[in-house]
Write a protein that holds these residues in place. Sequence first.
Motif, short mmCIF file in Angstrom:
data_model
loop_
_atom_site.label_atom_id
_atom_site.label_comp_id
_atom_site.label_asym_id
_atom_site.label_seq_id
_atom_site.Cartn_x
_atom_site.Cartn_y
_atom_site.Cartn_z
N THR A 364 0.85 -1.19 0.00
CA THR A 364 0.00 0.00 0.00
C THR A 364 0.88 1.23 0.00
O THR A 364 1.85 1.31 0.76
CB THR A 364 -0.92 0.02 1.23
N GLN A 367 -2.35 5.30 0.37
CA GLN A 367 -3.70 4.77 0.52
C GLN A 367 -4.21 4.03 -0.72
O GLN A 367 -5.42 3.79 -0.85
CB GLN A 367 -4.68 5.92 0.88
N LYS A 368 -3.31 3.63 -1.59
CA LYS A 368 -3.68 2.81 -2.75
C LYS A 368 -2.91 1.50 -2.69
O LYS A 368 -1.76 1.46 -2.26
CB LYS A 368 -3.37 3.54 -4.05
N TYR A 370 -1.27 -1.95 -4.41
CA TYR A 370 -0.62 -2.33 -5.66
C TYR A 370 -0.09 -3.76 -5.59
O TYR A 370 0.23 -4.28 -4.52
CB TYR A 370 0.56 -1.41 -5.98
N ALA A 442 -2.32 -1.75 -10.33
CA ALA A 442 -3.17 -1.19 -9.28
C ALA A 442 -4.25 -2.19 -8.93
O ALA A 442 -4.89 -2.78 -9.81
CB ALA A 442 -3.78 0.13 -9.74
#
Length: 443
Positions: A364, A367-368, A370, A442
Amino acid sequence: MKKVLVLGAGRSSADLIKYLLQHATDEQWIVRVGDLDLAHAQQKVNNHSSGEAFQINGGDHAQLHKEILQADMVISMLPAFMHIEVARICLQYSKNLITPSYVTPEMLALDAEARSKGVAILNEMGVDPGIDHMSAMHIIHGLQEKGATLESFESFTGGLIAPESDNNPWNYKITWNPRNVVLAGAGGTARYWQNNTFKFIPYHQLFKRLTYVDVDGYGRFEGYANRDSLKYKSIYGLEDLPTIYRGTLRRDGFCKAWDALVQLGLTDDSFEISQPQNMTWYDLTSSFVEFNSGDDLAQVVKRYLDLDDVVLSKLQWLGIFDAKPLGIDKGTPAVALQKLIEKKWALDEGDKDMTVMWHRFYYTLEQKRYELQSSMIVIGDDTVYTSMSKTVGLPMAIAARKMLRGEMKLTGVHLPVIKEIYEPILSELATLGVRFEEKVIAC
């Protein structure tokens, strides 16, 4: 003239010795290559003006002392159990040492003495262990520097056959120690860590619990778990990582057929076959199943193990139902199977092998979430300068050159998990065709 001592000139040493000799004139080195089989050493040196081949018995301590005393750098390609004695002699004479083998507690115990004497002992400097550490730590450190939170790390390596030389139904040929192929996973339970939970795979389930891997341009592979993935949490500094799993790659379909050999008992190394010199493969295989004279043995095994026709065809091709002699005077079922696969899975003239390494990270960042995949494919040149020889030998050769030039200043017992070791080695490996391709997805 500095002397580089290479102890052992076996299958994995070809590219190591070739690299050292290629640089020997410019670096003003003499490369001394010793092996119990003098012909092996002579073949690898190939009459190079900066090379010297000689015969050595790794168990002859007096000869080891003599050779190490005269060396400026020692690279041990001897059997792994011999490294510790070589290391102790290197410490006695303050000589740096590089090995491709797993570090042992006895080797780690030499760390303080090595530091006090200004000696570096680099272990696990081959491919697996070796390049796997370097490539993983390159990514781990890079993600940590970006502020990413790591969630999962999986890593697989396989010594396989190149697509252009893949011409048998197992899609496999012997490219490394055949005994290790036969006994892979035997005698222990694979351990790993998944979602903060211990996971165990006993041997009889090992080749059923698989991870499937797709590598762009090379198709599908399947991976089974290595013996102990848990220790890598501390080695990589990832004690809080929720998932860590390491394994071995084979081509899709291999493990199901190999599992049939495991379930039959043909990989068993715990008991001696009675009078194997008088037995055929038909006799040995039939001894593991309820079998009546006149039955079709292949069909009996198919029903016993609930096999499909694809797996059965692999077993038939291998020859375990044939009325051909085992070809051994004594030994276990595993010994007999090793003899068989050494013949059936031998590299043919002109064959090329392939080494595949694949990592997958989940992390992470900002806050995304992968997924990062990193893959290495190395194809050998021929049956001497193999991909296994390249990936095992070149990291050690590069490290030796850097150390002899004073560009890598280390003391103590090390694995290649620090930047001072892995960055220059990975950089030069890429120029030699040993490189990784990365893709980030993603989630």
